[in-house]
Design an enzyme around this catalytic site. Structure first.
Site, PDB file in Angstrom:
ATOM      1  N   HIS A  40      -2.828  -2.674  -3.313  1.00  0.00           N
ATOM      2  CA  HIS A  40      -3.592  -2.998  -3.118  1.00  0.00           C
ATOM      3  C   HIS A  40      -4.561  -3.132  -3.859  1.00  0.00           C
ATOM      4  O   HIS A  40      -6.046  -3.476  -4.091  1.00  0.00           O
ATOM      5  CB  HIS A  40      -4.041  -1.636  -2.215  1.00  0.00           C
ATOM      6  CG  HIS A  40      -5.107  -1.647  -1.335  1.00  0.00           C
ATOM      7  ND1 HIS A  40      -5.266  -0.593  -0.256  1.00  0.00           N
ATOM      8  CD2 HIS A  40      -5.889  -2.921  -0.651  1.00  0.00           C
ATOM      9  CE1 HIS A  40      -6.208  -0.977   0.322  1.00  0.00           C
ATOM     10  NE2 HIS A  40      -6.501  -1.992   0.174  1.00  0.00           N
ATOM     11  N   HIS A  76       0.702  -1.201   0.611  1.00  0.00           N
ATOM     12  CA  HIS A  76      -0.249  -0.086   0.239  1.00  0.00           C
ATOM     13  C   HIS A  76       1.118   1.061   0.337  1.00  0.00           C
ATOM     14  O   HIS A  76       1.891   1.018   0.656  1.00  0.00           O
ATOM     15  CB  HIS A  76      -0.633   0.644   1.178  1.00  0.00           C
ATOM     16  CG  HIS A  76      -1.171  -0.984   1.852  1.00  0.00           C
ATOM     17  ND1 HIS A  76      -2.724  -1.942   1.549  1.00  0.00           N
ATOM     18  CD2 HIS A  76      -1.284  -2.187   2.222  1.00  0.00           C
ATOM     19  CE1 HIS A  76      -3.221  -2.255   1.529  1.00  0.00           C
ATOM     20  NE2 HIS A  76      -2.624  -2.953   2.599  1.00  0.00           N
ATOM     21  N   GLU A 129       2.845  -1.066   5.043  1.00  0.00           N
ATOM     22  CA  GLU A 129       2.426   0.402   4.314  1.00  0.00           C
ATOM     23  C   GLU A 129       3.438   1.569   3.881  1.00  0.00           C
ATOM     24  O   GLU A 129       4.392   1.343   4.567  1.00  0.00           O
ATOM     25  CB  GLU A 129       1.637   1.121   5.517  1.00  0.00           C
ATOM     26  CG  GLU A 129      -0.078   1.175   5.282  1.00  0.00           C
ATOM     27  CD  GLU A 129      -1.334   1.931   4.060  1.00  0.00           C
ATOM     28  OE1 GLU A 129       0.017   2.386   3.593  1.00  0.00           O
ATOM     29  OE2 GLU A 129      -2.110   1.315   4.504  1.00  0.00           O
TER      30      GLU A 129
END
Length: 258
Positions: free
Chosen positions: A141, A34, A99
């Protein structure tokens, strides 16, 4: 859980309260990448570690390459949301979420610093080796949530990751002219396209109609594997790249052997 030992040795532990049990005792067999898409890295980290947000990830990678672990790998982080891949609809239970601090599309898709990408490569390789994650299971994602999500975006250097042993990649065919398929068309060629995308793992019903969902899935594929042009039109470059990705998979070759 307020503290734990990092699964990835270089990571610093920065616990998030947002996690649960992996359904059915699942072990991670995928990695989902992500971007944060927020104005600042610390703002994004705060959001991922605040109970109010109800979101998290296993890892957080700063622009300078620092890696934090927010959730133990044995636990189910809340990073993928409503998503699906290869028939699996609980992606959080079967994946490790990473992330990557980056402004993303809201901030004009700035480049990912080399130190950050080097850190992501090392982290993915470590997770992949420990959990025996296949290259084609390192995903965006946007792959598992087409239309709804667009991260980590078309500027993410998937080819560089592949060169360093992370992910599945073939050199995309050059964008050129020729026959193409787009929204509103129907017929056997559309059915074949949908079948190939579905076999690769995308959540797409095979109807023979080039619908909005098909366009969104084509865009997601392009964003990852043919980023030179992300327009949702299945041109020769898109279809050829998809075909070569499929034929490089052992499971595809064995199923389609004569």
């Amino acid at each position: 859980m307020t503290n734990f030992t990092a699964d990835y040795a270089p990571a610093l532990v920065h616990p998030s309260p947002n996690h649960g049990k992996r359904a059915g005792g699942r072990k991670p067999d995928a990695i989902i990448l992500h971007y944060t898409g927020m104005p600042g890295a610390d703002q994004a980290l705060n959001w991922l570690t605040t109970e109010e947000s109800q979101v998290s990830s296993h890892y957080f990678v700063y622009e300078d390459g620092r890696v934090l672990q927010l959730v133990p790998e044995a636990r189910r982080a809340w990073h993928a949301g409503k998503s699906a891949w290869a028939g699996e609809v609980d992606i959080n239970s079967c994946s490790i979420g990473i992330e990557i601090a980056n402004l993303g599309h809201p901030g004009g898709l700035p480049p990912f610093p080399q130190a950050q990408i080097d850190a992501v490569v090392k982290l993915c390789r470590d997770c992949g080796e420990r959990w025996s994650i296949r290259p084609e299971r390192v995903l965006a994602h946007s792959d598992v949530a087409p239309i709804r999500k667009v991260d980590p975006g078309e500027n993410f250097p998937w080819q560089l990751l592949s060169e360093k042993g992370v992910g599945h990649w073939v050199e995309p065919a050059p964008v050129a002219g020729g026959r193409f398929f787009q929204l509103g068309e129907s017929g056997q060629p559309i059915e074949a396209l949908q079948s190939m995308l579905s076999f690769y793992g995308y959540d797409l019903e095979i109807t023979g109609n080039f619908c909005d969902r098909t366009k969104g899935v084509v865009e997601a594929f392009q964003r990852h594997f043919r980023p030179a042009r992300v327009d949702g039109i299945a041109d020769f470059s898109t279809i050829d790249t998809l075909h070569r990705l499929l034929t490089s998979l052992p499971q595809y070759s064995s199923q389609h052997a004569s």
